[in-house]
Design an enzyme around this catalytic site. Structure first.
Site, PDB file in Angstrom:
ATOM      1  CG  ASN A 171      -1.740   1.221   1.390  1.00  0.00           C
ATOM      2  OD1 ASN A 171      -1.805   2.042   0.474  1.00  0.00           O
ATOM      3  ND2 ASN A 171      -2.374   1.377   2.537  1.00  0.00           N
ATOM      4  CD1 TRP A 172       3.401   0.896  -2.754  1.00  0.00           C
ATOM      5  CD2 TRP A 172       3.476   1.951  -4.740  1.00  0.00           C
ATOM      6  NE1 TRP A 172       4.069   0.079  -3.637  1.00  0.00           N
ATOM      7  CE2 TRP A 172       4.139   0.696  -4.859  1.00  0.00           C
ATOM      8  CE3 TRP A 172       3.405   2.776  -5.866  1.00  0.00           C
ATOM      9  CZ2 TRP A 172       4.716   0.267  -6.057  1.00  0.00           C
ATOM     10  CZ3 TRP A 172       3.974   2.352  -7.054  1.00  0.00           C
ATOM     11  CH2 TRP A 172       4.622   1.104  -7.142  1.00  0.00           C
ATOM     12  CE  LYS A 173       0.007   3.176   4.786  1.00  0.00           C
ATOM     13  NZ  LYS A 173       0.190   3.265   6.233  1.00  0.00           N
ATOM     14  CG  HIS A 204      -5.564   1.979   5.458  1.00  0.00           C
ATOM     15  ND1 HIS A 204      -5.057   2.901   6.346  1.00  0.00           N
ATOM     16  CD2 HIS A 204      -4.582   1.071   5.247  1.00  0.00           C
ATOM     17  CE1 HIS A 204      -3.807   2.559   6.643  1.00  0.00           C
ATOM     18  NE2 HIS A 204      -3.495   1.469   5.991  1.00  0.00           N
ATOM     19  CD  GLU A 213      -2.575   5.505   6.833  1.00  0.00           C
ATOM     20  OE1 GLU A 213      -2.634   5.497   5.596  1.00  0.00           O
ATOM     21  OE2 GLU A 213      -1.630   4.986   7.482  1.00  0.00           O
ATOM     22  CD  GLU A 273      -3.119  -2.246   7.542  1.00  0.00           C
ATOM     23  OE1 GLU A 273      -2.071  -2.548   6.958  1.00  0.00           O
ATOM     24  OE2 GLU A 273      -3.711  -1.172   7.351  1.00  0.00           O
ATOM     25  N   GLY A 291       3.117   2.587  10.689  1.00  0.00           N
ATOM     26  CA  GLY A 291       4.062   3.663  10.451  1.00  0.00           C
ATOM     27  C   GLY A 291       4.818   4.105  11.693  1.00  0.00           C
ATOM     28  CB  SER A 335       5.902  -1.589  11.828  1.00  0.00           C
ATOM     29  OG  SER A 335       5.503  -0.235  12.064  1.00  0.00           O
ATOM     30  N   GLY A 369       3.072  -1.060   4.230  1.00  0.00           N
ATOM     31  CA  GLY A 369       3.115   0.370   3.946  1.00  0.00           C
ATOM     32  C   GLY A 369       4.531   0.798   3.600  1.00  0.00           C
ATOM     33  N   GLY A 370       5.211   1.400   4.583  1.00  0.00           N
ATOM     34  CA  GLY A 370       6.541   1.982   4.367  1.00  0.00           C
ATOM     35  C   GLY A 370       7.513   1.079   3.618  1.00  0.00           C
TER      36      GLY A 370
HETATM   37  P1  13P Z   1       3.394   0.529   7.657  1.00  0.00           P
HETATM   38  O1  13P Z   1       3.887  -0.789   7.056  1.00  0.00           O
HETATM   39  O2  13P Z   1       4.095   1.720   7.121  1.00  0.00           O
HETATM   40  O3  13P Z   1       3.338   0.455   9.136  1.00  0.00           O
HETATM   41  O4  13P Z   1       1.870   0.677   7.141  1.00  0.00           O
HETATM   42  C1  13P Z   1       0.999  -0.390   7.259  1.00  0.00           C
HETATM   43  C2  13P Z   1      -0.237  -0.052   6.514  1.00  0.00           C
HETATM   44  O5  13P Z   1      -0.980   0.820   6.909  1.00  0.00           O
HETATM   45  C3  13P Z   1      -0.521  -0.793   5.278  1.00  0.00           C
HETATM   46  O6  13P Z   1      -1.802  -0.535   4.807  1.00  0.00           O
END
Ligand code: 13P
Length: 250
Positions: A9-11, A96, A98, A166, A172, A212, A233-234
């Site tokens: 997920n590149w956000k 998600h 967020e 999650e 993050g 993470s 994510g990251g």
């Molecule tokens: P991180 O891997 O950056 O913690 O993000 C997880 C995430 O929200 C994937 O959708």
């Protein structure tokens, strides 16, 4: 045996040119033959077409980060499932944390979006997870169960549904849930699915972990019996790290 699924997920990261380069780098490092799990990448909307062109002939799926619950209309800033399908998306992330935290998404709107995506034949990844405050006050299971039940309300077939646990406090932040903490919630999610849909469906549905995940902790998390891959994510923004995580799931 459930096939593991790893999605990046590149956000809200990467311009179209950067996204295209990242997708190409991932493909180059990913030896399709050695990958035994399902893999997807979710670039931001503007990059879907170009990234779709890069991964078109590969086994990597094109995933969207959100969709609206109406087919079309006066919804400024939103994107419909038909639009995503027309760009080659086969899967969409829904709910998600967020989206829930910053954009007013609720279990009810998650449910509407999920049903629309499923109606249109799209695979969905529905995200659930508790905040730090909820974990510390001992209501993790209650919150997650409610998210699963309300998100899946009036959905009869789970064939195209993937769940992603999650924990908000692990996203993050560099704080990963321990494999044991994650496994406990994953097992509870599977038991909720069993109550709602029966044991066969509970045994078939895949539940990813997200928060993470890195090359150094992926294998340990994915080794747990109820963890069927990851939503990354990251670490998905670096081709080497993402490919290492995919390999850990293979
Ligand atoms: P991180 O891997 O950056 O913690 O993000 C997880 C995430 O929200 C994937 O959708």
């Amino acid at each position: 045996m459930r096939k593991k699924i790893v999605v990046g997920n590149w956000k809200m990261n990467k311009t179209v040119a950067e996204a295209t380069d990242l997708a190409a780098a991932i493909l180059e490092k990913l030896d399709d033959g050695a990958v035994a799990c399902e893999v997807g990448i979710a670039p931001p909307f503007p990059a879907l077409t170009e990234v779709g062109n890069v991964i078109e002939k590969s086994a990597v799926g094109l995933v969207a980060q959100n969709c609206h619950f109406e087919d079309d209309g006066a919804y400024t800033g939103e994107v419909s499932v038909n639009m995503l399908a027309s760009l080659g998306c086969s899967c969409v992330i829904i709910g998600h944390s967020e989206r829930r935290q910053y954009f007013g998404e609720t279990n009810q709107t998650v449910n509407l979006r999920l049903k629309k995506a499923l109606d249109k034949g799209m695979q969905v990844i529905m995200c659930v997870g508790e905040t730090l405050e909820e974990r510390e006050s001992g209501v993790t299971e209650k919150v997650v169960t409610e998210q699963v039940r309300e998100g899946l309300k009036d959905v009869s077939d789970l064939g195209d549904v993937v769940l992603a646990y999650e924990p908000v406090w692990a996203i993050g932040t560099g704080k990963t849930a321990t494999p044991e903490q994650a496994e406990e919630v994953h097992a509870s999610i599977r038991s909720t699915i069993s109550d709602m849909y029966g044991e066969v469906a509970a045994g078939q549905i895949r539940v990813q972990y997200g928060g993470s995940v890195k090359p150094s902790n992926a294998a340990e998390l994915f080794a747990k019996p109820n963890i069927d891959g990851g939503l990354i994510g990251g670490a998905s923004l670096k081709a080497d790290d993402f490919v290492a995580i995919v390999k850990a799931a293979s």
